[in-house]
Design a protein around this motif. Structure first.
Motif, short mmCIF file in Angstrom:
data_model
loop_
_atom_site.label_atom_id
_atom_site.label_comp_id
_atom_site.label_asym_id
_atom_site.label_seq_id
_atom_site.Cartn_x
_atom_site.Cartn_y
_atom_site.Cartn_z
N ALA A 591 0.83 -1.36 0.07
CA ALA A 591 -0.10 0.10 0.05
C ALA A 591 0.99 1.07 0.05
O ALA A 591 0.64 2.13 -0.70
CB ALA A 591 -0.86 0.06 1.19
N GLY A 592 2.10 1.28 0.78
CA GLY A 592 2.65 2.46 0.88
C GLY A 592 3.49 2.52 -0.44
O GLY A 592 3.64 3.85 -0.63
N ASP A 593 4.15 1.58 -0.80
CA ASP A 593 4.86 1.75 -2.20
C ASP A 593 3.85 2.16 -3.23
O ASP A 593 4.55 3.04 -4.39
CB ASP A 593 5.52 0.44 -2.31
N SER A 594 2.86 1.82 -3.24
CA SER A 594 1.84 2.14 -4.52
C SER A 594 1.55 3.50 -4.27
O SER A 594 1.45 4.01 -5.20
CB SER A 594 0.74 1.33 -4.37
N LEU A 595 1.18 3.87 -3.01
CA LEU A 595 0.81 5.50 -2.98
C LEU A 595 2.11 6.09 -3.23
O LEU A 595 1.87 7.28 -4.16
CB LEU A 595 0.58 5.76 -1.34
N TYR A 596 3.20 5.97 -2.98
CA TYR A 596 4.36 6.70 -3.42
C TYR A 596 4.65 6.73 -4.91
O TYR A 596 4.71 7.53 -5.47
CB TYR A 596 5.57 5.99 -2.80
N ALA A 597 4.46 5.37 -5.56
CA ALA A 597 4.60 5.36 -7.18
C ALA A 597 3.33 6.25 -7.77
O ALA A 597 3.60 7.06 -8.77
CB ALA A 597 4.02 3.97 -7.58
N ILE A 598 2.16 6.26 -7.24
CA ILE A 598 1.07 7.20 -7.80
C ILE A 598 1.52 8.38 -7.65
O ILE A 598 1.52 9.29 -8.36
CB ILE A 598 -0.19 6.68 -7.15
N LYS A 599 2.07 8.96 -6.54
CA LYS A 599 2.44 10.24 -6.13
C LYS A 599 3.49 10.77 -7.21
O LYS A 599 3.25 11.82 -7.92
CB LYS A 599 2.92 10.33 -4.66
#
Ligand code: SF4
Ligand code: SF4
Lengths: 824, 320
Positions: A591-599
């Protein structure tokens, strides 16, 4: 020296100087080797005694009478009936007696809980990956029990009702969450300090007094429910006494057998004498202390179910008895270690009952009977003592899948002790796990505990938390799939794939991606989905809680939980001093890495619109492999000590924690978050679509607090840095950070010093928990090829240890693949 | 001050920084590998350390054939994935930056002393609890003695233990003050016979022997860093009777009675492929028996042997 009195005693003074050098007690005696061998060579089975006795009870005169009594009394009578009617078994060589089931190694069957799931495997029990052996006749009996009791489980009683049927089906298609509380609550660290030093007689007399005076301890008159509660307490105590007496009788009978040696006869008679005394009366010796714990433990197992029933801080609890006997010369360290090793071997008599389908969520046959050692006393001073070391040594003698061992670490933990604990890790059994006192204590204080009580924490099962003997924590109520909430947030509450012609929503209605203007919009939608899923989950758990109160109250658990006898309330009615329900999360790093990637990809570098990214995810990166590779290889990931991405993991953890913390359970207790996932990250992963982190649909999720497998590229210290940098103050049910080290790298004195050194730094920096597998991939590959080659190979899976051979192939694969740390 | 990524002719290129190393000095250490080496040992496992300037490597097994590199190269130097014309290439690293799979990789990144300190600093807390620190390795770090001395000084200011691993091939007249902030020198020796050394390592060992003698004397007089020799055991090359007894006598003469033996494993193979270098000669794998025989032989000749990471630093009598 006076034994401590009352349940208020938190820790002991240091009675004895720790001998220097400390003797190493890790060589098993003949007795211990013999018991161990017998256990390892015994095939797994299912014990049908409990369900059969339960049926028998229903048709017995007591059972018929109980039908019209108060639910608390009805249940207490049933449990008491089981305890007093089960057949006692005394096994060869053992010093601590008391069989967990009717067979030497077997699962108890709980018709009230989730045991029915084993019916899925009924016709292939021997052909399961973990074979279970039953005679033909037993299988027929099992089928009969299953058929007769299929509707009597708590889950069935709660959910097979109009309007709840879809939630019932959810058990078979766990996606957003997996409610484990349906099987039972279990998970307790009872007040063994009270049991050992005061005996059950204290509670019995207290209940008697309340009933006689018709008032609570504080003078308030008893209600009908309270009266029933105190009666239930006395009924189950009677059952436990009868069970102990039956064991004593059996031991005495055995002592009379002609082939018994004089030496063994003496042991049997002393076991019999112990069982005539404890757990009702205070233990007088070290052996009686452990015998007392064991009998209450067996009773707790038979009352509710087997998961996570833990012993707490045995080094603190038994210390006064140990000191007294060491001083009067009736005990020596070697004998104490043998008794302790024998006690720990008793924990191998039990196993859980999962069908292979459920097993993918909880692989490994662990029930996690936790023992906690080391740490601070209530005064904040170091409480590590000789027994802390002796308990570790005893485990080094046996190296079995149970019990679970936990070491508390704080600033003043002696170096020798930490190194000794690492020495046990080096044996390669995945134990003990390590807990940072400051972080854990802070989180427990935030959950409402006093500092003194928080400092007296002990680990429930794998990693969960309790102030020992004061807490009713449904600590493994449910597992939660966090990345799926992100998938839903990116698709207005619908899953990416799956047959959905009516475009039915799986989650909440949230902002369509086309309308998301900023990263904050994504976060807001994610929050909506998490809150919705948590709300839904809480609704189901609330129904279960209400059913528990009526059909499955737990009087024995209430006796060993401070608060219940004061309030006159069963733990299921909110009697515990501290009451919690804990939810565990899987896929935090995803979840964290995905949020980072989107950002970064969408909002900072503006390389594509969010809608196009979501289209690519819906198609599982098909035709966009180079983007997927880039997300995996070129984007930062949690676990490498990189702040900008670690803060996104924090954000995901906070959104989840805040959602959990906003709820109260129906007992008035607080919901708290935990960060670990058993092996649910595999089961959940199968149901979760592609993620912006570059993870393809269906792949396993990250587990607990660990980074995504293989994406921790800077070595173990960087993983520890990332983990320690997160704010854990909300995680009152703790977290699990799994690390695997190549045996070659961390062997010997060099490895011992290195591991204990980096763990100390991790805890200095605020780390909360870490657990380690020390193994070489070759050993594991060999074990997978030929299961008979390493029958005793123990690995740590998520929060618990299991024999490698007991694991699902997918889990075995993961263990092998997981980054073998140790660059250099 | 230039940023860490920009070419900085005065500073060395770093091809790797590895944390949690337990085998190159006491405690838990971070190793800084500097690019550039005067020797060309036949068994070298870090061929990416040879050239002082950055290298581009191609890891074929990772390539997904997306051709991004081909299209991105401003010099048209890449004809097909993995086929790079080194004469056209001006090392702009556009291909490396844009390769999604990590197949195109760069070995060698320039750091300033400041940026390297920042990279290392998060690991400092782990050193304190284990008696560890930073080890400079390579390549050959003495090629960049100014840079190393500067960093060692900065590390000492923060009370971090420093070690330097050297092949010993540098000017015997070299001003030794660059070692004043180095606590321990790990001195790699290989072949005792000079001709053999030239044959297998590409250079004579005369200066190496001189430097070892000089550093040992400094160390034992308390005016230099501690010194600890290490010998890679290459079957039938460095583990021969003559070689081991030769070194044993030499070490005894300069007052050193201990030695770390580094068993040979063939791990440098794929790296040479990535760098498009001719593959290394095959050496047999070291067996346990011949390792034991070497240890016994050295012990008979007055040298106690240690495995990497198991050294008894405290008992060596050296400043560590
Ligand atoms: S480094 Fe630059 S010039 Fe050389 S191949 Fe890559 S892109 Fe072309
Ligand atoms: S960019 Fe990378 S993955 Fe794509 S063809 Fe070139 S080397 Fe292969």
């Amino acid at each position: 020296m006076n034994p401590p009195l009352g349940s208020t005693v938190l820790t002991q003074r240091k009675e004895r100087e720790i001998p220097e050098p400390l003797p190493s007690l890790n060589t098993p005696t003949k007795r211990i080797s013999a018991i161990r061998e017998e256990l390892l060579n015994t095939r797994y089975s299912i014990c049908l005694e409990r369900p059969l006795l339960l049926e028998k009870f229903k048709t017995s005169p007591q059972g018929r009478r109980a039908r019209s009594s108060h639910p608390l009394i009805r249940r207490a009578r049933a449990i008491s009936y089981i305890l007093s009617h089960r057949a006692p078994k005394i096994y060869d060589n053992e010093l601590i007696i008391g069989n967990m089931t009717s067979k030497q190694v077997a699962a108890n069957y709980y018709p009230e809980g989730g045991s029915i799931n084993i019916m899925e495997d009924l016709f292939r029990l021997e052909n399961r990956q973990v074979p279970i052996h039953l005679t033909f006749w037993e299988k027929i009996q099992l089928a009969k029990i299953g058929f007769k009791t299929s509707l009597s489980s708590v889950g069935g009683k709660t959910l097979l009702r109009p309007g709840r049927f879809s939630h019932f089906l959810d058990f078979f298609r766990a996606k957003r969450y997996f409610i484990t509380e349906e099987a039972g609550i279990g998970h307790q660290v009872g007040n063994y300090m009270d049991v050992v030093h005061n005996g059950l007689v204290r509670s019995d007399m207290k209940a008697k007094q309340c009933l006689e005076t018709g008032t609570l301890g504080n003078g308030a008159p008893l209600s009908g429910d309270q009266k029933a509660f105190f009666e239930s307490v006395r009924i189950v105590i009677e059952g436990i006494r009868k069970m102990a007496e039956n064991l004593a009788d059996a031991a005495e009978r055995k002592a009379k057998e002609p082939e018994i040696t004089d030496e063994r006869r003496k042991e049997l008679l002393s076991s019999a004498a112990a069982c005539r005394h404890v757990p009702y009366f205070p233990a007088r010796t070290f052996l009686e202390g452990l015998q007392s714990c064991w009998l209450v433990h067996v009773a707790l197992n038979l009352e509710d179910f087997e998961q996570g029933m833990s012993f707490g801080r045995l080094d603190q609890i038994l210390y006064p008895l140990y000191c007294r006997e060491m001083e009067n010369g009736r005990l020596n360290a070697e004998k104490a270690a043998e008794i302790m090793a024998g006690f720990q071997l008793k924990t191998c008599e039990t196993m859980p009952l999962y069908s292979e389908r459920i097993d993918q969520y909880f692989s490994g046959n662990a029930v996690a009977q936790g023992i906690t050692v080391g740490g601070t006393g209530a005064d904040g001073n170091d409480a590590t003592n000789e027994l802390s070391a002796l308990i570790l040594d005893a485990f080094a003698q046996i190296r079995t899948r149970e019990p679970a061992l936990h070491v508390r670490v704080h600033e003043n933990t002696p170096a020798w002790f930490l190194e000794k604990a690492v020495e046990v890790v080096q044996l390669g059994c995945g134990k003990p796990s390590f807990f940072g006192d400051p972080a854990v204590i802070r989180a427990l204080e935030n959950a409402g505990m006093t500092t003194e009580h928080a400092r007296d924490y002990a680990v429930i099962g794998c990693v969960e938390m309790a102030s020992q003997g004061r807490t009713y924590n449904s600590s493994d109520a449910c597992l939660f799939n966090l990345p799926l909430c992100l998938e839903l947030a990116l698709n207005e509450g619908r899953r990416f794939s799956g047959w959905n012609p009516l475009r039915k929503r799986f989650g909440a209605d949230s902002l369509p991606v086309a309308q998301m203007r900023s990263f904050e919009d994504v976060v807001a939608a994610f929050r909506v989905q998490v809150n919705d899923a948590v709300g839904e989950m809480v609704r189901v758990i609330s129904w279960l809680e209400k059913t528990y109160r009526v059909v499955r109250p737990t009087a024995i658990n209430s006796i060993v939980t401070e608060g219940c006898l004061d309030k006159g309330a069963d733990v299921t009615w909110g009697g515990g001093l501290y009451d919690l329900t804990s939810i565990q999360v899987a896929g935090l790093a995803d979840a964290g890495d995905s949020l980072y990637a989107i950002k970064k990809l969408v909002f900072e570098e503006k390389r594509m619109s969010l809608s196009s990214l979501v289209e690519i995810l819906k198609n599982n990166f098909s035709g966009h492999e180079s983007l997927r590779r880039e997300l995996v290889n070129k984007f930062s990931h949690y676990g490498n000590g990189i702040k900008e991405v670690d803060t996104m993991t924090q954000l995901a953890a906070d959104i989840y924690s805040d959602a959990i913390l906003s709820h109260k359970n129906t007992r008035g207790g607080q919901y708290v978050p935990g960060i670990y996932s058993m092996t649910c990250h595999i089961g959940f992963g199968r149901k979760t679509g592609a993620l912006p982190s570059g993870r393809p649909a269906g792949a396993r999720l990250s587990n607990g607090l660990s980074p995504i497998d293989g994406l921790d590229r800077c070595g173990p210290t960087a993983v520890l840095r990332s983990a320690a940098s997160l704010d854990s103050s909300k995680w009152a049910n703790c977290c699990a950070l799994n690390m695997k080290f190549d045996k070659k790298i961390v062997s010997g004195k060099t490895g011992r010093k290195a591991l204990s050194g980096i763990f100390r730094t991790y805890f200095d920096q605020g780390g909360m928990q870490v657990q380690v597998n020390v193994l070489d991939a070759d050993t594991l590959r060999a074990a997978r090829r030929d299961p008979s080659a390493h029958p005793g190979l123990v690995v740590r899976v998520a929060g618990y240890c299991a024999y490698f051979n007991d694991l699902q192939p997918t889990v075995q694969e993961e263990i092998i693949e997981r980054t073998a740390h140790g660059i250099g | 001050m230039e940023s860490g990524n920009m070419a900085h002719p005065k500073n060395p290129a770093v091809f790797s920084i590895q944390h949690f190393c337990l085998h190159d000095g006491p405690g838990v250490r971070s190793i800084v590998f500097l690019k550039g080496c005067p020797l060309r040992c036949a068994w070298c496992q870090n061929p990416e350390s040879w050239k002082a300037s950055p290298d581009i490597a191609f890891k074929a097994h990772l390539c997904i054939d997306c051709k991004t590199c081909v299209n991105a190269c401003p010099q048209d130097a890449i004809a097909a994935p993995g086929v790079r014309d080194v004469h056209k290439c001006d090392l702009c690293f556009t291909c490396v930056e844009n390769c999604p799979s990590g197949a195109m990789t760069c070995f060698g990144k320039y750091y300033t002393p400041e940026s390297l300190m920042e990279e290392l600093r998060p690991e400092f807390p782990f050193f304190g609890n284990t008696g560890g620190g930073v080890t400079f390795s390579g390549g050959e770090p003495t090629l960049f003695s100014g840079f190393v001395a500067d960093l060692a000084n900065r590390l000492h200011e923060e009370e971090i233990h420093t070690a330097l691993e050297t092949c010993g091939y540098f000017d015997p007249q070299k001003d030794i003050r660059f070692l004043s902030d180095i606590d321990l020198v790990l001195f790699d020796i290989k072949l005792y016979d000079e001709a053999e050394h030239s044959k297998y390592c590409g250079k004579s060992n005369t200066d190496i022997k001189k430097n070892l003698t000089r550093l040992a004397a400094l160390s034992f007089s308390g005016t230099g860093p501690g010194i600890w020799p290490r010998l890679p055991l290459i079957p039938s090359i460095t583990d021969t009777h003559e070689n081991l007894t030769g070194w044993a006598e030499f070490l005894n003469n300069i007052g050193i009675s201990f030695l770390t033996l580094v068993p040979y494993h063939n791990m440098g193979g794929p790296k040479r492929q990535w760098l498009n270098l001719p593959s290394a000669p095959e050496f047999p794998t070291l067996t346990d028996e011949s390792l034991r025989a070497s240890i016994n032989l050295l012990r008979e000749n007055g040298i106690s042997c240690f495995a990497p990471g198991e050294e008894d630093w405290a008992n060596s009598g050296l400043k560590t």
